[in-house]
Design an enzyme around this catalytic site. Structure first.
Site, PDB file in Angstrom:
ATOM      1  N   CYS A  80       0.867  -1.180   0.000  1.00  0.00           N
ATOM      2  CA  CYS A  80       0.000   0.000   0.000  1.00  0.00           C
ATOM      3  C   CYS A  80       0.904   1.230   0.000  1.00  0.00           C
ATOM      4  CB  CYS A  80      -0.923   0.022   1.215  1.00  0.00           C
ATOM      5  SG  CYS A  80      -2.010   1.488   1.230  1.00  0.00           S
TER       6      CYS A  80
ATOM      7  N   CYS B 210      -4.390   5.488  -5.399  1.00  0.00           N
ATOM      8  CA  CYS B 210      -3.844   4.143  -5.139  1.00  0.00           C
ATOM      9  C   CYS B 210      -2.367   4.203  -5.536  1.00  0.00           C
ATOM     10  CB  CYS B 210      -4.595   3.087  -5.946  1.00  0.00           C
ATOM     11  SG  CYS B 210      -3.981   1.407  -5.660  1.00  0.00           S
TER      12      CYS B 210
HETATM   13  N1  LIG Z   1      -6.281  -2.463  -2.316  1.00  0.00           N
HETATM   14  C1  LIG Z   1      -4.900  -2.859  -2.496  1.00  0.00           C
HETATM   15  C2  LIG Z   1      -4.037  -2.447  -1.284  1.00  0.00           C
HETATM   16  C3  LIG Z   1      -3.896  -0.954  -1.104  1.00  0.00           C
HETATM   17  C4  LIG Z   1      -3.327  -0.271  -2.296  1.00  0.00           C
HETATM   18  C5  LIG Z   1      -3.416   1.247  -2.325  1.00  0.00           C
HETATM   19  N2  LIG Z   1      -4.237   1.888  -1.352  1.00  0.00           N
HETATM   20  C6  LIG Z   1      -2.044   1.868  -2.402  1.00  0.00           C
HETATM   21  O1  LIG Z   1      -1.866   3.033  -2.010  1.00  0.00           O
HETATM   22  O2  LIG Z   1      -1.137   1.173  -2.931  1.00  0.00           O
HETATM   23  C7  LIG Z   1      -4.796  -4.376  -2.682  1.00  0.00           C
HETATM   24  O3  LIG Z   1      -5.634  -5.109  -2.117  1.00  0.00           O
HETATM   25  O4  LIG Z   1      -3.853  -4.808  -3.355  1.00  0.00           O
END
Ligand SMILES: N[C@H](CCC[C@H](N)C(=O)O)C(=O)O
EC number: 5.1.1.7
Length: 304
Positions: free
Chosen positions: A84, A232
């Site tokens: 993340c 993200c």
């Molecule tokens: N939902 C993503 C994790 C968080 C990714 C995102 N919030 C970031 O800043 O990289 C997953 O299950 O792979």
């Protein structure tokens, strides 16, 4: 959970409500505790409008020499993620505020990450090396060229989205290239269908990207285990390296997400460096077993 109901529970750990370009993050400090945030506690926190989050970053005592902490990443639906980017920047800012240090090394499910807070307050995270092999994404079928795989949505003869690039930053990403404004696509409709497509045995984060210059792209993401988010970080990394691989951009790309800009540098040593802000919102105390919490109205930018 309302504050009053939370007061008569055991509120044993500190937490901070933060964000990374609008990606809503709860940073929970579990160092010195044997407690772990359960999926049920995560969902309880997520259901409360005051603490709704996209990810929890749970800071645990280090397990490996040379690391400052082991960081667990939990999505809104209680699922655990490997990476993340936005949450990692929030953890760096919280620990820098607590310790006065600027450089940190974390163990995550994606591997060892290093990160530092710059003098201008922006935080640079070495997100490690991207993976492109079909079994590393992972995909349930073999594809020799993951720069564009056979996947589409919409009518066979006029697909709305098709031929995505796929990449892993420790977590799975599919990036659909579009030539219209990314806001003109119903990602809220296609996202869950593609997130759960059988081609992605571990589900996937689904992004649409429009390249706007040889060093810039805009991006929207339907996140695995969450849904639409304002940013993200790992998707920004996956999109930038995929844009480079498909000769759409160079190796340094400004990725504009709904919450703002991230700078992605895919260095010659194959490491992907993501640089962007983090923001503290408020702090409190939390029962990691139940998700009960009490907000601390007097808190300033306190440590997580
Ligand atoms: N939902 C993503 C994790 C968080 C990714 C995102 N919030 C970031 O800043 O990289 C997953 O299950 O792979």
């Amino acid at each position: 959970m309302t504050d009053s109901a939370a007061r008569d529970t055991d509120l044993s750990v500190a937490f901070a409500r933060m964000n990374g370009l609008g990606n809503e993050i709860v940073v929970v400090d579990l160092r010195g505790s044997a407690a772990r945030i359960s999926a049920a506690a995560a969902r309880a926190l997520a259901e409360d409008p005051a603490t709704r989050f996209d990810q929890i970053m749970a800071i645990h005592d280090p397990r490996l020499d040379g690391t400052d902490a082991y960081v667990r990443i939990i999505n809104r639906d209680g699922s655990e993620a490997e990476a993340c980017g936005n949450g990692t920047r929030c953890v760096v800012q919280a620990l820098a505020a607590e310790t006065g240090r600027r450089d940190f090394t974390f163990e995550t499910r994606a591997g060892i990450l290093t990160a530092f807070e710059r003098d201008d307050g922006l935080i640079a995270v070495d997100m490690g090396r991207p993976r492109f092999g079909w079994s590393e994404i992972p995909l349930s079928e073999e594809f020799s060229d993951t720069r564009a795989i056979e996947l589409q949505i919409g009518p066979i003869d006029a697909p709305i989205l098709h031929s995505p690039s796929v990449a892993s930053m420790g977590n799975p990403h599919a990036i659909f290239w579009v030539d219209r404004d990314v806001w003109s696509y119903e990602l809220d409709r296609f996202g869950p269908v593609l997130e759960n497509h059988p081609l992605f045995p571990e589900r996937a984060n689904i992004s649409i990207a429009q390249v706007t210059a040889p060093d810039a792209l805009t991006l929207r993401t339907w996140e695995r285990g969450v849904g639409l988010t304002r940013a993200c970080g790992s998707a920004a990394c996956a999109a930038a390296v995929s844009a480079t691989r498909t000769r759409r951009t160079g190796r340094i790309v400004t990725v504009t997400v709904p919450g703002g800009d991230l700078l992605i540098d895919w260095r010659d040593d194959d490491h992907v460096i993501m640089t962007g802000p983090a923001e503290w919102n408020w702090s409190g105390r939390l029962d990691p077993a139940t998700g009960a919490y009490v907000r601390d109205e007097t808190a300033t930018h306190e440590p997580a």
